[in-house]
Design a protein around this motif. Structure first.
Motif, PDB file in Angstrom:
ATOM      1  N   ASP A  92      19.212   9.785   5.827  1.00  0.00           N
ATOM      2  CA  ASP A  92      19.926   8.525   5.420  1.00  0.00           C
ATOM      3  C   ASP A  92      21.962   8.481   4.957  1.00  0.00           C
ATOM      4  OD1 ASP A  92      17.924   7.000   6.880  1.00  0.00           O
ATOM      5  OD2 ASP A  92      16.855   7.018   5.193  1.00  0.00           O
ATOM      6  N   ALA A  93      21.543   9.509   4.266  1.00  0.00           N
ATOM      7  CA  ALA A  93      23.036   9.801   3.287  1.00  0.00           C
ATOM      8  C   ALA A  93      24.243   9.941   4.253  1.00  0.00           C
ATOM      9  CB  ALA A  93      23.372  10.993   2.175  1.00  0.00           C
ATOM     10  N   SER A  94      23.512  10.289   5.375  1.00  0.00           N
ATOM     11  CA  SER A  94      24.844  10.875   6.099  1.00  0.00           C
ATOM     12  C   SER A  94      25.032   9.777   8.148  1.00  0.00           C
ATOM     13  CB  SER A  94      24.288  12.746   6.513  1.00  0.00           C
ATOM     14  OG  SER A  94      23.727  13.408   5.605  1.00  0.00           O
ATOM     15  N   SER A  95      24.517   9.127   7.506  1.00  0.00           N
ATOM     16  CA  SER A  95      24.179   8.658   9.171  1.00  0.00           C
ATOM     17  C   SER A  95      24.654   7.107   8.919  1.00  0.00           C
ATOM     18  CB  SER A  95      22.205   7.645   8.476  1.00  0.00           C
ATOM     19  OG  SER A  95      22.612   6.848   9.964  1.00  0.00           O
ATOM     20  N   GLU A  96      25.332   7.124  10.114  1.00  0.00           N
ATOM     21  CA  GLU A  96      26.754   5.730  10.216  1.00  0.00           C
ATOM     22  C   GLU A  96      25.517   4.489  10.632  1.00  0.00           C
ATOM     23  OE1 GLU A  96      28.673   6.320  13.900  1.00  0.00           O
ATOM     24  OE2 GLU A  96      30.223   8.434  11.954  1.00  0.00           O
ATOM     25  N   ALA A  97      24.571   4.559  10.937  1.00  0.00           N
ATOM     26  CA  ALA A  97      23.632   3.828  11.068  1.00  0.00           C
ATOM     27  C   ALA A  97      23.346   2.913  10.311  1.00  0.00           C
ATOM     28  CB  ALA A  97      22.775   4.476  11.596  1.00  0.00           C
ATOM     29  N   GLN A  98      23.451   3.532   8.778  1.00  0.00           N
ATOM     30  CA  GLN A  98      23.047   2.876   7.564  1.00  0.00           C
ATOM     31  C   GLN A  98      24.417   1.447   7.389  1.00  0.00           C
ATOM     32  OE1 GLN A  98      20.144   4.013   6.861  1.00  0.00           O
ATOM     33  NE2 GLN A  98      20.738   3.620   5.066  1.00  0.00           N
ATOM     34  N   GLY A  99      25.321   1.460   7.948  1.00  0.00           N
ATOM     35  CA  GLY A  99      26.424   0.463   8.228  1.00  0.00           C
ATOM     36  C   GLY A  99      27.795   0.690   7.328  1.00  0.00           C
ATOM     37  N   ASP A 100      28.979   0.325   8.221  1.00  0.00           N
ATOM     38  CA  ASP A 100      30.098   0.732   7.788  1.00  0.00           C
ATOM     39  C   ASP A 100      31.214  -0.222   6.708  1.00  0.00           C
ATOM     40  OD1 ASP A 100      30.186  -0.798   9.697  1.00  0.00           O
ATOM     41  OD2 ASP A 100      31.950   0.509  11.071  1.00  0.00           O
ATOM     42  N   CYS A 101      30.216  -0.906   6.350  1.00  0.00           N
ATOM     43  CA  CYS A 101      31.351  -1.581   4.769  1.00  0.00           C
ATOM     44  C   CYS A 101      30.252  -1.879   3.728  1.00  0.00           C
ATOM     45  CB  CYS A 101      30.338  -3.323   5.482  1.00  0.00           C
ATOM     46  SG  CYS A 101      31.109  -4.505   4.784  1.00  0.00           S
ATOM     47  N   ASP A 214      13.625  -2.488   9.508  1.00  0.00           N
ATOM     48  CA  ASP A 214      13.087  -2.697  10.747  1.00  0.00           C
ATOM     49  C   ASP A 214      13.606  -3.563  12.166  1.00  0.00           C
ATOM     50  OD1 ASP A 214      12.035  -0.364   9.561  1.00  0.00           O
ATOM     51  OD2 ASP A 214      10.235  -1.666   9.665  1.00  0.00           O
ATOM     52  N   LYS A 215      14.228  -4.396  11.607  1.00  0.00           N
ATOM     53  CA  LYS A 215      14.321  -5.438  12.479  1.00  0.00           C
ATOM     54  C   LYS A 215      15.915  -4.386  13.086  1.00  0.00           C
ATOM     55  CE  LYS A 215      11.376  -8.260  12.804  1.00  0.00           C
ATOM     56  NZ  LYS A 215      10.660  -8.432  14.367  1.00  0.00           N
ATOM     57  N   ALA A 216      16.693  -5.007  12.117  1.00  0.00           N
ATOM     58  CA  ALA A 216      18.568  -3.995  12.411  1.00  0.00           C
ATOM     59  C   ALA A 216      19.138  -3.191  13.390  1.00  0.00           C
ATOM     60  CB  ALA A 216      19.196  -3.889  11.247  1.00  0.00           C
ATOM     61  N   LEU A 217      17.562  -2.091  13.720  1.00  0.00           N
ATOM     62  CA  LEU A 217      18.262  -0.662  13.924  1.00  0.00           C
ATOM     63  C   LEU A 217      17.032  -0.522  14.596  1.00  0.00           C
ATOM     64  CD1 LEU A 217      18.849   1.383  10.975  1.00  0.00           C
ATOM     65  CD2 LEU A 217      20.387   0.035  13.156  1.00  0.00           C
ATOM     66  N   PRO A 218      15.813  -1.376  15.386  1.00  0.00           N
ATOM     67  CA  PRO A 218      15.412  -0.571  16.355  1.00  0.00           C
ATOM     68  C   PRO A 218      15.334   0.639  16.809  1.00  0.00           C
ATOM     69  CG  PRO A 218      15.894  -2.386  17.896  1.00  0.00           C
ATOM     70  CD  PRO A 218      17.507  -2.319  16.094  1.00  0.00           C
ATOM     71  N   PRO A 219      14.724   1.564  17.794  1.00  0.00           N
ATOM     72  CA  PRO A 219      14.910   2.290  18.090  1.00  0.00           C
ATOM     73  C   PRO A 219      15.666   2.306  19.323  1.00  0.00           C
ATOM     74  CG  PRO A 219      12.323   2.487  17.939  1.00  0.00           C
ATOM     75  CD  PRO A 219      12.995   1.259  17.515  1.00  0.00           C
ATOM     76  N   SER A 220      16.777   3.170  19.941  1.00  0.00           N
ATOM     77  CA  SER A 220      17.563   3.224  21.095  1.00  0.00           C
ATOM     78  C   SER A 220      18.206   4.338  21.128  1.00  0.00           C
ATOM     79  CB  SER A 220      18.597   2.318  20.651  1.00  0.00           C
ATOM     80  OG  SER A 220      19.243   3.096  19.568  1.00  0.00           O
ATOM     81  N   LYS A 221      18.427   4.502  22.578  1.00  0.00           N
ATOM     82  CA  LYS A 221      19.186   6.422  22.785  1.00  0.00           C
ATOM     83  C   LYS A 221      20.188   6.500  21.921  1.00  0.00           C
ATOM     84  CE  LYS A 221      16.705   6.887  27.192  1.00  0.00           C
ATOM     85  NZ  LYS A 221      17.691   6.768  29.114  1.00  0.00           N
ATOM     86  N   ALA A 222      20.793   5.295  21.826  1.00  0.00           N
ATOM     87  CA  ALA A 222      21.882   5.793  20.703  1.00  0.00           C
ATOM     88  C   ALA A 222      22.403   5.552  19.277  1.00  0.00           C
ATOM     89  CB  ALA A 222      23.188   4.083  20.662  1.00  0.00           C
ATOM     90  N   LEU A 223      21.457   5.120  18.739  1.00  0.00           N
ATOM     91  CA  LEU A 223      20.926   5.575  16.722  1.00  0.00           C
ATOM     92  C   LEU A 223      19.663   7.174  17.465  1.00  0.00           C
ATOM     93  CD1 LEU A 223      18.965   1.801  16.528  1.00  0.00           C
ATOM     94  CD2 LEU A 223      20.899   3.240  15.411  1.00  0.00           C
ATOM     95  N   GLN A 224      20.062   7.173  17.867  1.00  0.00           N
ATOM     96  CA  GLN A 224      19.477   8.947  17.860  1.00  0.00           C
ATOM     97  C   GLN A 224      19.954   9.641  18.045  1.00  0.00           C
ATOM     98  OE1 GLN A 224      15.094   8.530  18.262  1.00  0.00           O
ATOM     99  NE2 GLN A 224      16.036  10.184  17.076  1.00  0.00           N
ATOM    100  N   GLN A 225      21.400   9.470  18.480  1.00  0.00           N
ATOM    101  CA  GLN A 225      22.221  10.097  18.793  1.00  0.00           C
ATOM    102  C   GLN A 225      22.472  10.142  17.278  1.00  0.00           C
ATOM    103  OE1 GLN A 225      22.960  12.707  20.884  1.00  0.00           O
ATOM    104  NE2 GLN A 225      24.737  13.316  19.682  1.00  0.00           N
ATOM    105  N   VAL A 226      22.867   8.807  16.468  1.00  0.00           N
ATOM    106  CA  VAL A 226      23.067   8.364  15.845  1.00  0.00           C
ATOM    107  C   VAL A 226      22.850   9.773  14.393  1.00  0.00           C
ATOM    108  CG1 VAL A 226      23.896   7.393  13.228  1.00  0.00           C
ATOM    109  CG2 VAL A 226      24.166   6.640  15.689  1.00  0.00           C
ATOM    110  N   TYR A 227      21.315   9.101  14.483  1.00  0.00           N
ATOM    111  CA  TYR A 227      20.507  10.535  13.985  1.00  0.00           C
ATOM    112  C   TYR A 227      20.921  11.598  13.616  1.00  0.00           C
ATOM    113  CZ  TYR A 227      18.054   5.712  12.960  1.00  0.00           C
ATOM    114  OH  TYR A 227      18.094   4.288  12.706  1.00  0.00           O
ATOM    115  N   TYR A 228      21.029  11.756  14.722  1.00  0.00           N
ATOM    116  CA  TYR A 228      20.863  14.020  15.759  1.00  0.00           C
ATOM    117  C   TYR A 228      21.779  14.442  14.881  1.00  0.00           C
ATOM    118  CZ  TYR A 228      22.486  17.078  18.224  1.00  0.00           C
ATOM    119  OH  TYR A 228      22.742  19.008  18.619  1.00  0.00           O
ATOM    120  N   GLN A 229      23.367  13.634  14.539  1.00  0.00           N
ATOM    121  CA  GLN A 229      24.460  13.930  13.818  1.00  0.00           C
ATOM    122  C   GLN A 229      24.514  13.532  12.642  1.00  0.00           C
ATOM    123  OE1 GLN A 229      27.073  15.181  15.699  1.00  0.00           O
ATOM    124  NE2 GLN A 229      28.269  15.495  13.653  1.00  0.00           N
TER     125      GLN A 229
END
Length: 551
Positions: A92-101, A214-229
């Motif tokens: 979570d600390a390293s993830s862009e999925a947490q937002g960029d604002c 959970d609503k904002a971040l449903p599982p997807s291939k794009a998010l899986q790559q974000v989490y991996y990175q």
């Protein structure tokens, strides 16, 4: 750092008299081993597998060298066992999925709105996500939180996470998508703040915010790559801070976090020994969730760097939100919050999860901030039986429960951040009165004989163990007694928590060469300057995972 290559090594050391020759010898160092039988040494030898062969004087260690041994002269620098952070949020600390604002917590409401408006103009995703605002600054403004965001972008769902991660600021679109706009009942473990007419204000607390994500971040291939990175990026931060073992404290296994960790492990790209804490979702059916969690248990082999062996349970929220569960009511609570705080998992459910998951091999990592939450967790562990279970945060503890930590073998895990300075405690006085000055009873638990660990809770706090140790020594009568205790809490006792004290946590013969080198000797620094020291070199099992520029 001076490297002495094989020819030089032959001149400096006799042929090996030991059964096995060292591949690497560190010498001319001040090595603090965290081994009570041999606390200090000046040299250390290891083999090609990263196992420590010798620790002692230079003459003693040189007996393990041969013509092929590499010598590293550390110039008198301090060497410590690798730090072990038993509570961090690496992904979570390293993830862009947490937002960029990002917002500054000490900013004004007007500044936040300007920042959010700018982010909304550039938003490309289906949601605008960000973080960093201060809950009480927003609430004290008297403005309608949802209306403020609706004026910026009524059709774009906006969710801004508060600085502690325990509340969210939403616009009407986000409330609608989360199913909260017309909902009259609070979700399990959460609160929807409402105005006098019963309408959601746009601020939700604790698990209500997790449900929004959970609503904002449903599982997807794009998010899986974000989490991996994010997992990969987190490895570099861990190594840069001298952390060779870590527990990721909340793995959202329904969002795809677990798969990201497993992929990095398969690719052999982890730079720290890692234990994952699977998140226990408060809103799920207990029978179904328990079966799913048990199926995910994966202790792995001794040499594996990834282990799925822990469960992260929240009992309560935080004092700041008036959601930490207390034995006696708050003096002032947020409207709509139970006067004694809330439960993610109440006593009966908590006891069931503890009993069944401990029996399956899991160690429990339990978020407890209020004194009632602490008691409930201790009760649940007492029923579950022995394990390497820990309570984390442990901000308020009834005196009667202090000795129970040692009696039950429960670990007390602390994050002594700047939030626990006198000014922070004073801010809590309107909420809990004089109890504010009893928060974080680290020394009382230490003196009781309980096992105490230090950790970061990154990114709620900075990752640096040196900064956390400085804070732990700067809390007066509530702090740890000395630097040795602080180091042990971040090394050997943390290794015990992670079930690896036989292989790591101290620099001893037969253990793995997980270690770090500092630019300053923190034993010679004033306590208030310890956090200024920098890691120069980090080894994991004898292999370099970080080297500072110029070293």
């Amino acid at each position: 750092m001076f490297r002495c290559l094989p020819l030089c090594a032959a001149l400096l050391a006799p042929l090996a008299q030991a059964e096995e020759a060292a591949s690497l010898v560190l010498h001319n160092a001040r090595i603090y081993t965290v081994n009570a039988d041999q606390p200090w040494a000046e040299a250390l030898a290891m083999d090609e597998e990263g196992e420590i062969l010798a620790v002692g004087s230079q003459a003693e260690v040189e007996e393990y060298a041969d013509d092929d041994t590499e010598f590293v002269d550390l110039g008198g620098r301090l060497v410590l066992p690798g730090f072990q952070d038993s509570h961090a949020h690496v992904l979570d600390a390293s993830s862009e999925a947490q937002g960029d604002c990002p917002l500054e917590s000490d900013g004004t409401l007007e500044h936040w709105l300007d920042e959010i408006a700018g982010c909304a103009e550039q938003a490309k995703g289906e949601w605008l996500l960000g973080s960093g605002f201060s809950l009480h600054t927003l609430l004290d403004s008297g403005e309608s939180p949802r209306a403020l965001l609706d004026e910026i972008a009524p059709d774009l769902p906006i969710a801004m996470m508060e600085e502690t991660s325990h509340s969210y600021w939403l616009n009407s679109k986000a409330l609608q998508l989360a199913g909260f706009d017309g909902e009259r009942d609070d979700p399990e473990g959460g609160v929807i703040l409402r105005d006098p007419q019963g309408r959601a204000t746009g601020v939700v607390l604790d698990n209500a915010g997790d449900l929004v994500m959970d609503k904002a971040l449903p599982p997807s291939k794009a998010l899986q790559q974000v989490y991996y990175q994010a997992v990969l990026d987190g490895q570099d931060e861990l190594a840069r801070n001298g952390i060779t073992s870590v527990a990721d404290a909340r793995v959202f296994w329904r969002r795809g976090h677990l798969e990201a960790w497993q992929k990095v492990a398969r690719e052999d790209r982890l730079k720290a020994r890692t234990s994952l804490g699977l998140w226990a979702y408060p809103q799920l059916d207990d029978g179904e969730q328990l079966a799913q969690l048990k199926a995910l248990y994966q202790p792995g082999d001794e040499d594996d760097l990834l282990h799925i062996t822990q469960i992260k349970l929240y009992v309560d929220g935080i004092v700041h939100n008036t959601t930490a569960r207390l034995r006696q009511p708050y003096q002032h609570s947020l409207a709509g919050v139970d006067p004694r705080g809330l439960y993610y998992f109440g006593p009966k459910r908590l006891a069931r999860y503890a009993r069944e998951l401990a029996a399956s091999g899991f160690d429990l990592h339990i978020h407890t901030i209020g004194d009632q939450a602490v008691r409930d967790a201790l009760d649940a562990i007492e029923q579950a039986g022995r394990g390497r279970h820990r309570l984390t945060h442990v901000e308020l503890v009834d005196q009667a429960d202090i000795p129970r930590f040692r009696q039950l073998g429960v670990i007390a895990d602390f994050q002594p951040s700047p939030y626990f300075t006198p000014s922070f405690l004073k801010d809590n006085q309107p909420l809990i009165g004089q109890r504010a000055y009893q928060m974080l009873p680290m020394r009382a638990l230490y003196d009781s004989g309980a096992r105490v660990t230090l950790s970061s809770d990154w990114d709620v706090n900075p990752l640096s163990p040196l900064g956390i140790m400085q804070n732990a020594l700067g809390l007066g009568s509530r702090g740890l007694p000395n630097l040795e205790a602080a180091i042990r809490a971040y090394t050997l006792d943390a290794a015990y928590t992670l079930r690896q004290e036989q292989r790591t946590g101290s620099l001893e013969v037969g253990k793995q060469a997980d270690l770090l080198v500092l630019d300053h000797d923190i034993f010679k620094l004033p306590p208030e300057q310890i956090g200024q020291a920098k890691v120069l070199w980090t080894l994991l099992g004898g292999e370099e995972v970080y080297r500072a520029p110029g070293f």
